[in-house]
Design an enzyme around this catalytic site. Sequence first.
Site, PDB file in Angstrom:
ATOM      1  N   GLY A   1       5.840  85.382  69.599  1.00  0.00           N
ATOM      2  CA  GLY A   1       5.728  86.832  69.744  1.00  0.00           C
ATOM      3  C   GLY A   1       7.078  87.466  69.485  1.00  0.00           C
TER       4      GLY A   1
ATOM      5  CG  ASN B   1      -3.616  83.844  68.244  1.00  0.00           C
ATOM      6  OD1 ASN B   1      -2.934  83.589  69.238  1.00  0.00           O
ATOM      7  ND2 ASN B   1      -4.816  84.391  68.331  1.00  0.00           N
ATOM      8  CB  ALA B   2       1.671  81.079  69.642  1.00  0.00           C
TER       9      ALA B   2
ATOM     10  CG  ASP C   1      -0.037  92.580  76.306  1.00  0.00           C
ATOM     11  OD1 ASP C   1       0.066  93.181  77.396  1.00  0.00           O
ATOM     12  OD2 ASP C   1      -0.910  92.846  75.466  1.00  0.00           O
TER      13      ASP C   1
ATOM     14  CD  GLU D   1      14.236  94.550  67.871  1.00  0.00           C
ATOM     15  OE1 GLU D   1      13.757  93.580  68.495  1.00  0.00           O
ATOM     16  OE2 GLU D   1      14.829  94.422  66.791  1.00  0.00           O
TER      17      GLU D   1
END
Length: 306
Positions: free
Chosen positions: A121, A180-181, A203, A279
Site C-alpha cells: 500500500g 492486491n497484497a 486503511d 505523504e
Amino acid sequence: MSSTAPLDSKATEQITTAAESKHNETQATRRKRYREAQEQTRNKHLRFQASPTPEEASPELPSDEVAKLPQKRFYRQRAHSNPFSDHNLEYPVLPSQMDWSTIYPHYTPASLRKVEIADIGCGFGGLLIDLGPQFPESLILGMEIRVQVTNYVQDRLIALREIHKADAYNYDNLGVIRGNAMKFLPNFFTKGQLSKMFFCFPDPHFKQRKHKARIITNTLLSEYAYVLREGGVVYTITDVEDLHNWMVKHLDEHPLFERLSKEWEEQDPCVKIMYNSTEEGQKVARNQGSKYVACYKRLPNPDDCE
C-alpha cells in the site's frame, strides 16, 4: 440613454451553472490530456529502457519528456479501494513467471536480483523514494491497488531516473506494481524472499463489519510470514490508536512474530524514514497528530528449532 435590465434570479442561476459546467469540463479535459501524455511517456520509457542488449536499444527519450515530476492533481483517485472487489489485476500464476525486468527496466533479466523490500500500500511513493538511497543494492517494490496512484508513482520514478541519470544513485532499484497484497502476495514472492515489509498508515476500516478488510489479520500474517525470511522485519505505523492496538494484538498472538524493543526502533534507520517520509505521515505531522509504531521480527519456524 438605454440601460441594461437587471437579470432575474433564474437567469443568473443559469449563467452560473453554465460557467461551472464549463470549468469542470475544462478541468476534466486537462486531466485527460495530461494522463494520456504521461501514459505515452511511460510506455516509451519502458520500451526503450527494457531492451536487454545494446543492439536492441532504442534512442533515448528527450529529457524534456520525462524530467518533470508528475503533478498529483492530475491523478485524482478515491482515498481507499475495496480489496475484495474484482479490480481486473494482472498477476503471475507463480513467482517464477513474473517478468521483473518490466518493473526494473534498467536491469536485464540475467542481471536482475530478487526483490527484498516491499512497501504494501505504497500510496504516492514517499517511503520508496527515501528508502532507495539507503539500500542501493536491494530491489525495493511498492504495491498499490489504486490505478491512478500507481500511475503517479510510475511517472515519478521515471522522472527521478531521468533527473538523476548522471548521479551515483539514480533510483534504478525502485519499482511499483498495481496489485492486491491481500489476495496475490505469494504469486509475486517466493518463500523467505523478503527481508522487510512496510505497512504505513493503512486503511483503518473503522466499522466493525469492515475489520475483515484490514491489512493485518491472522490469515494474512501467515502469508506475510511465508514470504518473509527468518530475522526479517514487519514495520507498522498508523495515526489511529485503535488500529495500532489491533495490529499489535494480532502480531503478538502470531507464533512466528516477536515484537522488537523501543530501543531497537529508536536506533533503526528505517523507522526514522517511515516516520517522516510518507505523504500521510507528513499530513499527520502538519495536523499535530500522533503516530503509533510497532515492529516485529520474523521468528524461525517451530520445526526448524527442533
